[in-house]
Write an enzyme that holds these catalytic residues in place. Structure first.
Site, PDB file in Angstrom:
ATOM      1  N   ASP A  20      -2.801  14.308   6.849  1.00  0.00           N
ATOM      2  CA  ASP A  20      -2.268  12.934   6.308  1.00  0.00           C
ATOM      3  C   ASP A  20      -1.144  13.060   5.419  1.00  0.00           C
ATOM      4  O   ASP A  20      -1.374  13.148   4.204  1.00  0.00           O
ATOM      5  CB  ASP A  20      -3.525  12.421   5.550  1.00  0.00           C
ATOM      6  N   GLU A  41       3.799   9.031  -0.678  1.00  0.00           N
ATOM      7  CA  GLU A  41       2.526   8.999  -1.304  1.00  0.00           C
ATOM      8  C   GLU A  41       1.984  10.548  -1.868  1.00  0.00           C
ATOM      9  O   GLU A  41       1.348  10.287  -2.912  1.00  0.00           O
ATOM     10  CB  GLU A  41       1.619   8.553  -0.061  1.00  0.00           C
ATOM     11  N   GLU A  97     -10.950   4.304   8.922  1.00  0.00           N
ATOM     12  CA  GLU A  97     -10.725   3.863   7.265  1.00  0.00           C
ATOM     13  C   GLU A  97     -11.211   2.456   7.405  1.00  0.00           C
ATOM     14  O   GLU A  97     -10.796   1.599   6.548  1.00  0.00           O
ATOM     15  CB  GLU A  97      -9.394   4.082   6.567  1.00  0.00           C
ATOM     16  N   TRP A 128     -13.038  13.122   1.777  1.00  0.00           N
ATOM     17  CA  TRP A 128     -11.928  12.812   0.739  1.00  0.00           C
ATOM     18  C   TRP A 128     -11.991  13.650  -0.354  1.00  0.00           C
ATOM     19  O   TRP A 128     -11.163  13.471  -1.377  1.00  0.00           O
ATOM     20  CB  TRP A 128     -12.456  11.143   0.302  1.00  0.00           C
ATOM     21  N   ASN A 172      -3.414  -1.837   7.429  1.00  0.00           N
ATOM     22  CA  ASN A 172      -4.601  -2.271   6.994  1.00  0.00           C
ATOM     23  C   ASN A 172      -4.524  -3.859   7.042  1.00  0.00           C
ATOM     24  O   ASN A 172      -4.010  -4.471   6.168  1.00  0.00           O
ATOM     25  CB  ASN A 172      -5.118  -1.993   5.581  1.00  0.00           C
ATOM     26  N   HIS A 175      -4.311  18.159   0.450  1.00  0.00           N
ATOM     27  CA  HIS A 175      -5.292  17.098   0.059  1.00  0.00           C
ATOM     28  C   HIS A 175      -5.960  17.543  -1.192  1.00  0.00           C
ATOM     29  O   HIS A 175      -7.137  17.574  -1.279  1.00  0.00           O
ATOM     30  CB  HIS A 175      -6.218  17.121   1.332  1.00  0.00           C
ATOM     31  N   GLU A 188       4.958   9.496  13.672  1.00  0.00           N
ATOM     32  CA  GLU A 188       4.847   8.761  12.324  1.00  0.00           C
ATOM     33  C   GLU A 188       5.172   9.710  11.282  1.00  0.00           C
ATOM     34  O   GLU A 188       4.239  10.451  10.938  1.00  0.00           O
ATOM     35  CB  GLU A 188       3.406   8.323  12.230  1.00  0.00           C
ATOM     36  N   GLU A 204       0.850  -1.082  -0.026  1.00  0.00           N
ATOM     37  CA  GLU A 204       0.136   0.005   0.052  1.00  0.00           C
ATOM     38  C   GLU A 204       0.929   1.224   0.079  1.00  0.00           C
ATOM     39  O   GLU A 204       1.830   1.362   0.759  1.00  0.00           O
ATOM     40  CB  GLU A 204      -0.879   0.045   1.290  1.00  0.00           C
ATOM     41  N   ARG A 205       0.835   2.009  -0.697  1.00  0.00           N
ATOM     42  CA  ARG A 205       1.505   3.346  -1.105  1.00  0.00           C
ATOM     43  C   ARG A 205       2.924   2.978  -1.345  1.00  0.00           C
ATOM     44  O   ARG A 205       3.952   3.833  -0.996  1.00  0.00           O
ATOM     45  CB  ARG A 205       1.319   4.249   0.196  1.00  0.00           C
ATOM     46  N   ARG A 228     -12.131  17.458   9.900  1.00  0.00           N
ATOM     47  CA  ARG A 228     -11.126  15.971   9.943  1.00  0.00           C
ATOM     48  C   ARG A 228      -9.871  16.419  10.485  1.00  0.00           C
ATOM     49  O   ARG A 228      -9.256  15.671  11.533  1.00  0.00           O
ATOM     50  CB  ARG A 228     -10.823  15.582   8.598  1.00  0.00           C
ATOM     51  N   ARG A 234      -2.532   3.608  16.752  1.00  0.00           N
ATOM     52  CA  ARG A 234      -2.412   4.894  15.920  1.00  0.00           C
ATOM     53  C   ARG A 234      -3.463   5.726  16.345  1.00  0.00           C
ATOM     54  O   ARG A 234      -4.550   5.262  16.512  1.00  0.00           O
ATOM     55  CB  ARG A 234      -2.260   4.437  14.585  1.00  0.00           C
TER      56      ARG A 234
HETATM   57  O1  GCW Z   1      -2.437   8.347   3.806  1.00  0.00           O
HETATM   58  C1  GCW Z   1      -3.539   7.394   4.107  1.00  0.00           C
HETATM   59  C2  GCW Z   1      -3.314   6.273   2.957  1.00  0.00           C
HETATM   60  C3  GCW Z   1      -3.868   5.086   3.235  1.00  0.00           C
HETATM   61  C4  GCW Z   1      -3.176   4.600   4.698  1.00  0.00           C
HETATM   62  C5  GCW Z   1      -3.922   5.495   5.889  1.00  0.00           C
HETATM   63  C6  GCW Z   1      -3.311   5.279   7.152  1.00  0.00           C
HETATM   64  C7  GCW Z   1      -2.552   2.372   5.466  1.00  0.00           C
HETATM   65  O2  GCW Z   1      -3.861   6.885   1.663  1.00  0.00           O
HETATM   66  O3  GCW Z   1      -3.470   4.269   2.309  1.00  0.00           O
HETATM   67  O4  GCW Z   1      -3.539   3.137   4.667  1.00  0.00           O
HETATM   68  O5  GCW Z   1      -3.384   6.884   5.288  1.00  0.00           O
HETATM   69  O6  GCW Z   1      -2.214   5.711   7.486  1.00  0.00           O
HETATM   70  O7  GCW Z   1      -3.825   4.466   7.633  1.00  0.00           O
END
Ligand code: GCW
Length: 739
Positions: A399, A427, A305, A577, A224, A555, A421, A181-182, A370, A338
């Site tokens: 994010d 990404e 998510e 989103w 995830n 974003h 983190e 992922e990413r 958010r 988290r």
């Molecule tokens: O930045 C977002 C990403 C998701 C990611 C999420 C997270 C792992 O688009 O892909 O999922 O954050 O940090 O949980």
């Protein structure tokens, strides 16, 4: 003829096998190319004295021997006696000399620190690499090799180095099917199918690279999460990796899927207060430790998510984290929980912000934001977590954007250790086609003052525990590593892995120093090369901010894959989103009002008064964050004297210009490094230039539909119209998890 062909083949093969393909990262131990320095080093390093009676000391010794042999171009002998010009490495348990030196000074080396010091002992000149632990010696060896690789003088060397943060972890978002992922650098390096039987050499080189920059933990799986990794079949595989990594001082962690007791345990619930659930986790954790005695613990993404979590059962994040913490505590394991949460509260209908309204009833400002949610949910839980729980907070409140202010949680949790983190994988920073050195982004956040305990309570000092006296500390970086030959896709992506590790060890290091030492180890010590390439690196992050999201925008990228600009998107599954939710452009202006005024979301109130004061007032707000905190009229006068619209144009255009400057500067460096990596970077910079212009054109044309103001005439014109940019589609863009 045959002979001739054979010779050519040989030449080709050897350049393919031994070419600079980036695999060696910064651990290149080629002969020192400065002759007088080489002679100095050779005379100063004649032999080593190194008793290696543990797996970690053995790999440290091996690394030292390999490194010295390559760098000095001679075989180094081993001595058991004290000889002149000897390098002596070890702990008090393996070397009497190290014991004497360490006990004679007042070094507070802790579990991982080391000293490197030149001494005269019994008339013999020696260099001592000493530590209290085997891992400390390993770190000392890597630092010593780095000094040689970067051509530092070792004549009067005297270094004491102790990590500021205890747990320095890479988070892999790697799935068991090897998608990442990413991830933009190929497939996952974990070959689950061939494990546990087959140990890929990459696992060892991965561990070496991490140890060389002080990383001491790795979370192997995606947040995830997939419960399968907790089965016996996979735990055997994990154990094999853990065995390889342990000797490099690296602990393995796994992500825990909160619903695992239901999915694999056959229970009806995963309620953390249910005794059967608690018992299931206890047994599972006990079982994990039978496979992996030095298991680090769990990283958990819950109720975010779509991930299951304690709130699914009406419980809090603390209830969930504490249940896992209780299972891990007898083994000294930790839970890293988290704080990236934002989908608990149902959305209200009016939260679908419609930016295309141009009458004065727009913007339809919503009460929710958010950016507020992590703080709103976690602040009330401060003090409610077990001692072995750490809460992991992304650097910014949204994010991993190209620029965000620091997350207000860093100033708010006095009784809960917070883990930083960062996202190393790019990404939102041009993925693997853009050259972006992230150390300036990391430092900007680490150096920010939260004022949580008076002036000087920087984010760095919060997470290293010095502000609130945490007993456990941590920092994590989401990995950018994949199975591409050069590990990170873009050759300069390696610098971000490197910078993360170096800053995790010592957040006081400067971005300049990190860039310089990485360049010297990875490419060349030539001063002209280093100076020019360093300039490129140091300007690269601001450059990206300028052509993607200047002045506090955020974003506004493509939906799902996050590749390229798409500020027009307004139909995504959730209100927050949508790019239009974040930029809020309308006929009046642009930006997200997070102030305490009637129309604002008051997210700013989550910061200390001193911090708030820097951003609260539209007229004095640091322009970097202007549109993050304010909805600003198009004709607002900026510090430069330009209107906001003209300033936006100026920023977007200067971003593209800077990429062109980077290209030009790189082109002049052709003769200083190998052809292979030179060409790779050159091609990628050309891609970056196209993407930068695409971001600039698409964003300005779109925002212009609101501002109705012209792009100043002296700028080159966008090469397409807005419809063209809006129609672009990238169904197979990488990193999105899709097939
Ligand atoms: O930045 C977002 C990403 C998701 C990611 C999420 C997270 C792992 O688009 O892909 O999922 O954050 O940090 O949980």
């Amino acid at each position: 003829m045959k002979k001739y062909c054979f010779a050519i083949c040989l030449l080709l093969c050897s350049s393919i096998l031994f070419g600079e393909d980036g695999y060696r990262l910064w651990l290149r131990y080629d002969l020192i190319d400065n002759n007088s320095l080489l002679q100095q080093y050779r005379s100063r390093i004649a032999a080593i004295q190194f008793m290696a009676n543990s797996p970690t000391l053995s790999v440290a010794k091996q690394e030292l021997l390999t490194g010295l042999k390559g760098l000095l171009g001679k075989k180094i002998t081993e001595q058991n006696n004290l000889t002149n010009n000897c390098v002596i490495a070890g702990t008090p348990a393996t070397s009497a000399l190290v014991q004497t030196v360490l006990s004679s000074g007042n070094f507070n080396l802790g579990k991982e620190g080391f000293i490197i010091t030149a001494r005269k002992i019994n008339d013999k000149s020696v260099i001592i690499i000493g530590a209290q632990s085997d891992a400390g010696v390993l770190y000392g060896v890597f630092q010593f090799l780095r000094l040689l690789q970067t051509h530092q003088s070792i004549e009067k060397i005297s270094i004491v180095s102790v990590p500021k943060i205890q747990n320095r972890i890479l988070d892999h978002w790697d799935n068991l099917n090897r998608t990442v992922e990413r991830g933009y650098a190929g497939a996952s390096i974990w070959n689950w199918h061939l494990l546990p039987g087959y140990i890929d050499k990459r696992y060892i080189d991965y561990a070496r690279a991490n140890a060389s920059i002080g990383i001491n933990g790795t979370v192997l799986t995606n947040v995830n999460a997939n419960a399968l990794v907790l089965t016996k079949q996979y735990l055997e595989k994990v154990a094999t990796l853990a065995n390889v990594f342990r000797r490099y001082g690296i602990k393995v962690y796994l992500t825990a899927r909160f619903s695992a007791p239901v999915e694999m345990g056959g229970l009806k619930t995963a309620d953390p207060l249910d005794p059967a659930v608690q018992d299931w986790w206890k047994q599972k954790v006990d079982e994990i430790y039978t496979y992996i005695p030095a298991f680090g613990g769990f990283l958990v993404k819950a109720n975010s998510e779509g991930q299951p979590g304690p709130q699914t059962y009406g419980r809090t994040h603390a209830d969930g984290a504490n249940m896992l913490a209780d299972a891990l505590a007898p083994h000294n394991g930790i839970v890293i929980w988290r704080a990236f949460v934002y989908d608990v509260r149902p959305q209200r209908p009016n939260e679908n912000f419609d930016s295309h309204k141009t009458d004065s009833t727009a913007p339809n400002i919503v009460a929710s934001d958010r950016a507020r949610q992590a703080y709103d949910e976690f602040k009330p839980l401060d003090g409610k977590f077990r001692k072995n729980v750490l809460v992991q907070v992304k650097n910014g409140p949204i994010d991993f954007q190209p620029r965000e202010p620091f997350s207000p949680l860093f100033g708010a949790m006095h009784q809960t250790p917070l883990v930083m983190e960062f996202q190393i994988t790019q990404e939102y920073l041009g993925q693997a086609t853009n050259l972006v050195f992230e150390a300036p982004l990391f430092k900007e956040c680490l150096d920010a003052d939260t004022y949580s305990n008076g002036k000087g309570s920087t984010v760095a000092r919060v997470i290293d525990g010095s502000v609130d006296n945490y007993s456990i500390t941590g920092i994590a970086g989401v990995s950018n590593i994949g199975n591409e030959r050069n590990w990170t896709g873009h050759p300069f992506g390696q610098a971000n892995w490197y910078a993360f590790g170096r800053l995790a060890w010592d957040h006081y290091l400067s971005t300049e120093q990190i860039a310089g030492e990485w360049l010297r180890q990875t490419f060349s010590n030539d001063n002209h090369f280093v100076t020019a390439a360093k300039k490129i690196m140091l300007m690269s992050r601001e450059t990206l901010v300028n052509y993607m999201t200047p002045l506090g925008l955020h974003h506004i990228m493509g939906t799902g894959h996050h590749y390229g600009p798409a500020p027009w998107v307004s139909n995504a599954g959730r209100a927050d989103w949508n790019p239009v939710y974040y930029h809020r452009a309308d006929y009046l202006g642009i930006g997200f009002d997070r102030t305490s005024t009637g129309t604002g979301t008051n997210a700013i109130s989550q910061y200390a008064p001193e911090v708030r004061a820097q951003w609260e007032n539209l007229n004095t707000c640091d322009e970097k964050y202007l549109l993050w905190f304010h909805h600003v009229p198009w004709k607002f006068k900026m510090a430069s004297g330009r209107t906001l619209w003209d300033e936006l144009c100026y920023k977007y255009y200067s971003g593209v210009d800077s990429v062109r400057w980077m290209q030009k500067t790189w082109n002049d460096l052709r003769n200083y490094i190998d052809e292979e990596r030179f060409e790779q970077v050159k091609m990628l910079l050309a891609v970056q230039e196209k993407e930068a212009a695409w971001w600039r054109n698409a964003c300005l044309l779109y925002f212009q539909t609101f501002s109705k103001m012209p792009i100043p005439l002296n700028y080159e014109k966008p090469d397409h119209d807005l419809e063209y940019y809006e129609a672009l589609k990238f169904p197979y863009a990488p990193g999105n998890g899709g097939l």
